[in-house]
Design a protein around this motif. Structure first.
Motif, PDB file in Angstrom:
ATOM      1  N   HIS A  51      35.940 -39.653 -80.280  1.00  0.00           N
ATOM      2  CA  HIS A  51      37.129 -40.511 -80.063  1.00  0.00           C
ATOM      3  C   HIS A  51      38.230 -39.700 -80.050  1.00  0.00           C
ATOM      4  O   HIS A  51      39.018 -39.177 -80.920  1.00  0.00           O
ATOM      5  CB  HIS A  51      37.064 -41.594 -81.082  1.00  0.00           C
ATOM      6  N   HIS A 103      42.275 -39.653 -77.173  1.00  0.00           N
ATOM      7  CA  HIS A 103      43.199 -40.324 -76.087  1.00  0.00           C
ATOM      8  C   HIS A 103      43.681 -39.351 -75.481  1.00  0.00           C
ATOM      9  O   HIS A 103      44.636 -38.651 -76.028  1.00  0.00           O
ATOM     10  CB  HIS A 103      44.040 -41.431 -76.694  1.00  0.00           C
ATOM     11  N   HIS A 160      38.472 -49.928 -80.645  1.00  0.00           N
ATOM     12  CA  HIS A 160      39.074 -49.800 -82.081  1.00  0.00           C
ATOM     13  C   HIS A 160      38.592 -50.578 -82.816  1.00  0.00           C
ATOM     14  O   HIS A 160      38.474 -51.987 -82.510  1.00  0.00           O
ATOM     15  CB  HIS A 160      40.424 -49.604 -81.932  1.00  0.00           C
ATOM     16  N   HIS A 213      37.188 -45.727 -86.296  1.00  0.00           N
ATOM     17  CA  HIS A 213      37.904 -46.190 -87.541  1.00  0.00           C
ATOM     18  C   HIS A 213      37.032 -46.963 -88.351  1.00  0.00           C
ATOM     19  O   HIS A 213      36.287 -46.284 -89.125  1.00  0.00           O
ATOM     20  CB  HIS A 213      39.142 -46.497 -87.394  1.00  0.00           C
ATOM     21  N   ASP A 263      40.862 -38.586 -82.590  1.00  0.00           N
ATOM     22  CA  ASP A 263      41.909 -39.460 -82.171  1.00  0.00           C
ATOM     23  C   ASP A 263      43.006 -38.828 -82.039  1.00  0.00           C
ATOM     24  O   ASP A 263      44.049 -39.508 -82.391  1.00  0.00           O
ATOM     25  CB  ASP A 263      41.701 -40.440 -83.336  1.00  0.00           C
TER      26      ASP A 263
HETATM   27 ZN    ZN Z   1      42.149 -44.311 -81.142  1.00  0.00          ZN
END
Ligand code: ZN
Ligand code: GUN
Length: 436
Positions: free
Chosen positions: A76, A78, A231, A270, A321
């Motif tokens: 995960h 971005h 998420h 998460h 993340d």
């Molecule tokens: Zn994220």
């Protein structure tokens, strides 16, 4: 950098065949003086040097003082948030509003997106990560930019366009229908091309209407082998907000379940604040939770309970993340994962941590038929770790007498400086230094 068709790498070598928490010492293979044999970008063999080199006449790279492990898998991340990593002072919802949404607006510019995609991919490679599951921005051109750069480097990457149709700046909002159409075009353009795959990517329940979540599910039905990436239950205020806007749902996960978004290629980042029912349902549907400890600590989101996930049989991967996460390094991520379990009175064994960063990550992304370890035929993605990368590592490891201790020291003290080289499909895609 070009490599011959057949190439042997002599080094210490570690890889996993099973999960250490299930199989103990039978879970991994370790060769103190090993050889990894690569042919045409794929693993041909792995084993003790004397055995493998007996019948091999090609070139041998001598990495004897180094440790080779499979390329790391980040479940995960971005990429548009690379430029706002380490943004001060907020928890999730205000962090999104104050930092994230303004930053992501820049990704309407294809050229800008391409430059950040290139930087982010190189940063992943500098950290030994060869595969990642990636959020782009809401703009389709941000996905094109990312996949173009990943394709140039011949990487196995999964990415998708963010879907948002409410509770975000108008510049980042679309309609359920346009989000669907643009995602569909991207799937047709990229999914299954070279080493690339597509993930349908609703940001989270707060920014997608019921209609948009239903459209996301429609895509999963039309293209059954694409991924779902979103998420889940990261922050308490977020959970409360979701409860308010979906009163018909039993809990947060039920919002996604009602839409038809759960399954073995569904990855939820998460999952900190989950009730027993949600854990049971994740396990039943073989869905995956991506544990992102550096992010959870940085945003003050909470402590992810790995022992509980295991008890319920939930599949778990590990993610950085970035940009809420504070490092591209899976070594840094393992270190923080260990500390979070310490706070909960649990333990994360170093073998289990390295498993999660390699074969475990590949399994979480349903890619373990292609990557994750050195079984013959798999794609030759691996990294070469320098056990003497810093004076402290060098000094500490003089006092280390077991593989378990070596791995634990690497994950506790290591970072990008440890990654001497990274290979994708047998080609060197990052070189920190000449190997001596
Ligand atoms: Zn994220
Ligand atoms: N929840 C919704 N969007 C995001 C995001 O960009 N980062 C994190 N950490 N959580 C989110």
């Amino acid at each position: 950098m070009s490599q011959p068709e057949r190439q042997a790498y002599r080094a210490r070598i570690l890889h996993f065949l099973h999960e250490p928490e299930d199989k103990g010492e039978a879970a991994w293979q370790y060769f103190d003086d090993g050889v990894l044999l690569v042919e045409n970008g794929h693993i041909r063999a792995v084993g003790p040097a004397d055995q493998i080199l007996q019948n091999f006449t090609g070139p041998v790279e001598d990495f004897s003082r180094y440790l080779i492990v499979p390329g790391f898998v980040d479940c995960h991340i971005h990429y548009p948030q690379t430029e706002m990593i380490a943004a001060y002072g907020e928890q999730l919802l205000s962090w999104l509003k104050n930092y994230t949404y303004p930053t992501e607006q820049k990704f309407s510019d294809s050229q800008y997106a391409a430059s950040v995609a290139a930087f982010s991919l190189d940063e992943l490679l500098r950290n030994g990560t060869t595969t990642a599951l990636v959020f782009a921005s809401v703009h389709p051109q941000s996905v094109d930019a990312f996949f173009n750069e990943a394709q140039k480097r011949n990487l196995r990457m999964i990415a998708g366009k963010v879907l948002m149709d409410r509770n975000a700046p108008v510049e980042l909002c679309e309609t359920a229908e346009t989000g669907y159409q643009q995602s569909r075009e991207l799937i047709q353009r990229w999914h299954g091309v070279d080493r690339l795959r597509y993930a349908v990517t609703p940001r989270f329940a707060i920014t997608s209407s019921r209609e948009q979540l239903a459209k996301a599910a429609e895509l999963l039905r039309e293209f059954p082998d694409v991924y779902l990436h979103t998420h889940l239950a990261e922050n308490r205020l977020e959970v409360d907000e979701v409860k308010k806007s979906f009163p018909e749902a039993e809990d947060y996960l039920d919002v996604y379940d009602n839409a038809g978004l759960l399954g073995r290629r569904s990855i939820f980042a998460h999952g900190i604040h989950l009730c027993d029912r949600e854990c049971t349902r994740l396990a039943q549907t073989h869905s995956v939770v991506a544990h992102c400890p550096t992010s959870n600590l940085f945003l003050g989101s909470g402590k992810f309970d790995m022992t509980k996930m295991r008890r319920f049989g939930v599949r778990v991967g590990m993610g950085t993340d970035v940009g809420a996460g504070t490092s591209f390094s899976l070594l840094r991520t393992m270190d923080e994962a260990y500390k979070v379990q310490q706070l909960l009175g649990g333990k994360l064994d170093p073998f289990q941590a390295f498993y999660m960063a390699t074969l475990g990550g590949a399994r979480a992304l349903d890619l373990d038929d292609k990557i994750g370890n050195f079984e013959p035929g798999k794609e030759a993605d691996f990294c070469v770790l320098d056990l003497q990368a810093t004076p402290l590592l060098q000094f500490r490891l003089q006092h280390s007498h077991s593989l378990s201790d070596l791995l634990f020291v690497l994950q506790t003290l290591g970072d990008d400086r440890v990654i001497a080289r990274t290979y994708a499909m047998g080609h060197c895609v990052h070189q920190r230094q000449e190997i001596s």
